[in-house]
Design a protein around this motif. Structure first.
Motif, mmCIF file in Angstrom:
data_model
loop_
_atom_site.group_PDB
_atom_site.id
_atom_site.type_symbol
_atom_site.label_atom_id
_atom_site.label_comp_id
_atom_site.label_asym_id
_atom_site.label_seq_id
_atom_site.Cartn_x
_atom_site.Cartn_y
_atom_site.Cartn_z
ATOM 1 N N PRO A 297 -27.865 -0.492 24.545
ATOM 2 C CA PRO A 297 -26.553 -1.090 24.307
ATOM 3 C C PRO A 297 -25.810 -0.352 23.193
ATOM 4 C CG PRO A 297 -28.319 -2.748 24.184
ATOM 5 C CD PRO A 297 -28.973 -1.415 24.247
ATOM 6 N N GLY A 298 -24.493 -0.259 23.347
ATOM 7 C CA GLY A 298 -23.639 0.204 22.265
ATOM 8 C C GLY A 298 -23.034 -1.019 21.574
ATOM 9 N N ALA A 299 -22.022 -0.785 20.757
ATOM 10 C CA ALA A 299 -21.435 -1.875 19.969
ATOM 11 C C ALA A 299 -20.876 -2.987 20.863
ATOM 12 C CB ALA A 299 -20.337 -1.316 19.071
ATOM 13 N N GLU A 300 -20.138 -2.586 21.872
ATOM 14 C CA GLU A 300 -19.496 -3.561 22.749
ATOM 15 C C GLU A 300 -20.537 -4.350 23.555
ATOM 16 O OE1 GLU A 300 -16.357 -4.093 22.661
ATOM 17 O OE2 GLU A 300 -15.996 -5.284 24.477
ATOM 18 N N GLU A 301 -21.562 -3.648 23.999
ATOM 19 C CA GLU A 301 -22.621 -4.298 24.774
ATOM 20 C C GLU A 301 -23.390 -5.281 23.898
ATOM 21 O OE1 GLU A 301 -22.099 -0.945 24.804
ATOM 22 O OE2 GLU A 301 -21.214 -0.820 26.817
ATOM 23 N N ASP A 302 -23.640 -4.882 22.653
ATOM 24 C CA ASP A 302 -24.343 -5.742 21.701
ATOM 25 C C ASP A 302 -23.544 -7.026 21.459
ATOM 26 O OD1 ASP A 302 -26.277 -6.172 19.323
ATOM 27 O OD2 ASP A 302 -24.315 -6.155 18.341
ATOM 28 N N ARG A 303 -22.231 -6.869 21.423
ATOM 29 C CA ARG A 303 -21.357 -8.019 21.177
ATOM 30 C C ARG A 303 -21.303 -8.939 22.388
ATOM 31 N NH1 ARG A 303 -17.822 -5.075 18.149
ATOM 32 N NH2 ARG A 303 -16.878 -4.207 20.008
ATOM 33 N N ARG A 304 -21.218 -8.329 23.559
ATOM 34 C CA ARG A 304 -21.004 -9.146 24.759
ATOM 35 C C ARG A 304 -22.268 -9.507 25.517
ATOM 36 N NH1 ARG A 304 -16.067 -6.410 27.726
ATOM 37 N NH2 ARG A 304 -16.933 -7.653 29.405
ATOM 38 N N GLY A 305 -23.362 -8.826 25.201
ATOM 39 C CA GLY A 305 -24.631 -9.179 25.849
ATOM 40 C C GLY A 305 -24.764 -8.636 27.261
ATOM 41 N N GLU A 306 -23.926 -7.646 27.591
ATOM 42 C CA GLU A 306 -23.960 -7.098 28.945
ATOM 43 C C GLU A 306 -23.947 -5.569 28.869
ATOM 44 O OE1 GLU A 306 -21.183 -8.993 31.627
ATOM 45 O OE2 GLU A 306 -21.227 -7.244 32.961
ATOM 46 N N PRO A 307 -24.742 -4.907 29.714
ATOM 47 C CA PRO A 307 -24.769 -3.442 29.648
ATOM 48 C C PRO A 307 -23.504 -2.808 30.214
ATOM 49 C CG PRO A 307 -26.262 -4.224 31.371
ATOM 50 C CD PRO A 307 -25.705 -5.442 30.685
ATOM 51 N N PHE A 308 -23.172 -1.656 29.701
ATOM 52 C CA PHE A 308 -22.072 -0.846 30.235
ATOM 53 C C PHE A 308 -20.766 -1.622 30.412
ATOM 54 C CE2 PHE A 308 -25.593 1.998 31.491
ATOM 55 C CZ PHE A 308 -25.074 3.205 31.033
ATOM 56 N N VAL A 309 -20.293 -2.190 29.309
ATOM 57 C CA VAL A 309 -18.992 -2.869 29.362
ATOM 58 C C VAL A 309 -17.941 -2.148 28.517
ATOM 59 C CG1 VAL A 309 -19.801 -5.177 29.975
ATOM 60 C CG2 VAL A 309 -19.767 -4.489 27.576
ATOM 61 N N GLY A 310 -18.347 -1.099 27.828
ATOM 62 C CA GLY A 310 -17.378 -0.336 27.032
ATOM 63 C C GLY A 310 -16.701 0.732 27.891
ATOM 64 N N PHE B 188 -30.066 -7.887 28.256
ATOM 65 C CA PHE B 188 -31.157 -7.953 29.220
ATOM 66 C C PHE B 188 -30.935 -7.047 30.426
ATOM 67 C CE2 PHE B 188 -33.117 -10.222 32.903
ATOM 68 C CZ PHE B 188 -34.437 -10.073 32.520
ATOM 69 N N GLY B 189 -29.746 -7.169 31.012
ATOM 70 C CA GLY B 189 -29.452 -6.469 32.264
ATOM 71 C C GLY B 189 -28.563 -7.390 33.066
ATOM 72 N N VAL B 190 -27.939 -6.843 34.090
ATOM 73 C CA VAL B 190 -26.974 -7.663 34.825
ATOM 74 C C VAL B 190 -26.904 -7.198 36.273
ATOM 75 C CG1 VAL B 190 -24.919 -6.219 34.418
ATOM 76 C CG2 VAL B 190 -24.661 -8.692 34.573
ATOM 77 N N GLY B 191 -26.557 -8.117 37.141
ATOM 78 C CA GLY B 191 -26.311 -7.722 38.527
ATOM 79 C C GLY B 191 -27.149 -8.492 39.521
ATOM 80 N N ASP B 192 -27.289 -7.881 40.685
ATOM 81 C CA ASP B 192 -27.980 -8.498 41.804
ATOM 82 C C ASP B 192 -29.487 -8.255 41.654
ATOM 83 O OD1 ASP B 192 -29.037 -9.251 44.208
ATOM 84 O OD2 ASP B 192 -27.699 -8.029 45.441
ATOM 85 N N ARG B 193 -30.234 -9.320 41.503
ATOM 86 C CA ARG B 193 -31.671 -9.171 41.265
ATOM 87 C C ARG B 193 -32.425 -8.771 42.533
ATOM 88 N NH1 ARG B 193 -32.588 -14.169 36.967
ATOM 89 N NH2 ARG B 193 -31.557 -13.081 35.242
ATOM 90 N N ALA B 194 -31.699 -8.715 43.640
ATOM 91 C CA ALA B 194 -32.314 -8.221 44.882
ATOM 92 C C ALA B 194 -31.629 -6.924 45.313
ATOM 93 C CB ALA B 194 -32.190 -9.282 45.967
ATOM 94 N N LEU C 27 -16.211 3.971 33.307
ATOM 95 C CA LEU C 27 -16.433 5.173 34.122
ATOM 96 C C LEU C 27 -17.623 4.966 35.057
ATOM 97 C CD1 LEU C 27 -15.842 8.028 35.028
ATOM 98 C CD2 LEU C 27 -17.048 8.888 33.022
ATOM 99 N N LEU C 28 -18.650 4.310 34.558
ATOM 100 C CA LEU C 28 -19.796 4.028 35.440
ATOM 101 C C LEU C 28 -19.338 3.216 36.650
ATOM 102 C CD1 LEU C 28 -22.870 4.159 36.000
ATOM 103 C CD2 LEU C 28 -23.068 1.979 34.797
ATOM 104 N N ASP C 29 -18.520 2.207 36.426
ATOM 105 C CA ASP C 29 -18.007 1.403 37.542
ATOM 106 C C ASP C 29 -17.291 2.291 38.560
ATOM 107 O OD1 ASP C 29 -18.996 -0.830 36.329
ATOM 108 O OD2 ASP C 29 -17.076 -1.609 35.648
ATOM 109 N N ASN C 30 -16.516 3.238 38.052
ATOM 110 C CA ASN C 30 -15.796 4.137 38.960
ATOM 111 C C ASN C 30 -16.735 5.095 39.687
ATOM 112 O OD1 ASN C 30 -13.287 3.045 38.559
ATOM 113 N ND2 ASN C 30 -12.787 4.389 36.851
ATOM 114 N N MET C 31 -17.776 5.510 38.990
ATOM 115 C CA MET C 31 -18.771 6.372 39.645
ATOM 116 C C MET C 31 -19.442 5.604 40.782
ATOM 117 S SD MET C 31 -20.364 8.047 36.157
ATOM 118 C CE MET C 31 -21.748 8.950 36.865
ATOM 119 N N LEU C 32 -19.765 4.354 40.514
ATOM 120 C CA LEU C 32 -20.407 3.536 41.551
ATOM 121 C C LEU C 32 -19.452 3.305 42.709
ATOM 122 C CD1 LEU C 32 -22.279 0.926 39.303
ATOM 123 C CD2 LEU C 32 -23.262 2.879 40.531
#
Ligand code: URA
Ligand code: SF4
Length: 251
Positions: free
Chosen positions: A104-117, A88-94, A122-127
């Motif tokens: 989603p990729g394989a890991e996201e499909d498994r865990r139900g959360e975007p960008f967890v692979g 669905f998506g994750v994070g602060d709704r405001a 790297l996205l976390d580090n970019m942020l």
């Protein structure tokens, strides 16, 4: 940003930092790259999927709870058949910042959360490089279900899924959108221009009365394959942050 801090963030993104000769003990005069990245719709309807227009209409009325349930049970495109779960998506709704990826990729499909692979790390580090923690932003994808073998989304899948993302955007009302990668950028902005041409300027996403600036940058999965482009991504992030600050000060 202080030089020390800037260097730390560049290193976390895996961007080589050239250390001056006098600052690096025993240096031979060659530039020394810093350490490589060590971290390193509806509910199924009796008659089948609802047409996109009625889905859009319906999505536009949903609150978060109903929206999440509708995406979980969505069968509006063929991808529902192969998913472990919709992401669905994750994070602060405001959140002020919305990050939009592809699917989603394989890991996201498994865990139900975007960008967890790996790309997610790297996205976390970019942020982090622009002072944003993952839980202070909202992260979503163009498609909520994983395409087989991570193939590109088909146009009809993007059209079917768009009402969900648009409703998320309408509910969040972000001050800025960061589109990562070609699929996110082209589909958000309804253009076929390549990322290299879309980055570097600010675009706008207009949804009803909402007008949100959109900054385009490279996808972290692409940056993992083409690390030399990380410098450009770094510039994009700096630009996005400046734009955000400007927009916030004007508000
Ligand atoms: N790539 C994306 O675009 N989105 C994800 O959620 C994971 C990888
Ligand atoms: Fe529905 Fe989107 Fe999943 Fe397709 S990708 S089934 S439109 S949630």
């Amino acid at each position: 940003m202080q030089e020390e801090t800037r260097r730390a963030y560049l290193e976390r993104m895996g961007i080589p930092v050239w250390v001056r000769r006098e600052a690096s003990p025993g240096a031979s005069g060659e530039p020394v790259p810093a350490a490589a990245p060590s971290r390193r719709p509806p509910e199924p309807e009796a008659a089948g999927a609802a047409p996109a227009a009625s889905l859009r209409h319906r999505a536009a009325t949903l609150d978060w709870t109903a929206l999440e349930a509708a995406v979980r049970d969505c069968t509006a495109c063929g991808l529902h058949a192969g998913r472990t779960q919709a992401v669905f998506g994750v994070g602060d709704r405001a959140a002020d910042w919305l990050i939009v990826g592809e699917a989603p990729g394989a890991e996201e499909d498994r865990r139900g959360e975007p960008f967890v692979g790996r790309a997610g790390k790297l996205l976390d580090n970019m942020l982090a490089a622009i002072g944003l923690a993952r839980d202070r932003v909202y992260i979503a994808n163009i498609l909520k279900c994983r395409p087989p073998n991570n193939r590109d989304p088909l146009p009809e899948e993007v059209v079917a899924c768009e009402p969900w993302l648009h409703r998320q955007i309408a509910l969040i009302r972000p001050r800025i959108v960061l589109a990562v990668g070609r699929v996110a950028a082209q589909n958000l902005l309804h253009t076929d221009r390549p990322v290299g041409r879309l980055r570097g300027t600010c675009h706008f996403l207009e949804l009803g009365a909402l007008r949100v600036p959109v900054v385009v940058t490279y996808h972290p999965a692409y940056l993992l394959r083409s690390p030399l482009e990380k410098r450009k991504a770094w510039q994009d992030l700096q630009r996005a942050r400046a734009l955000y600050r400007e927009a916030r000060n004007e508000a």
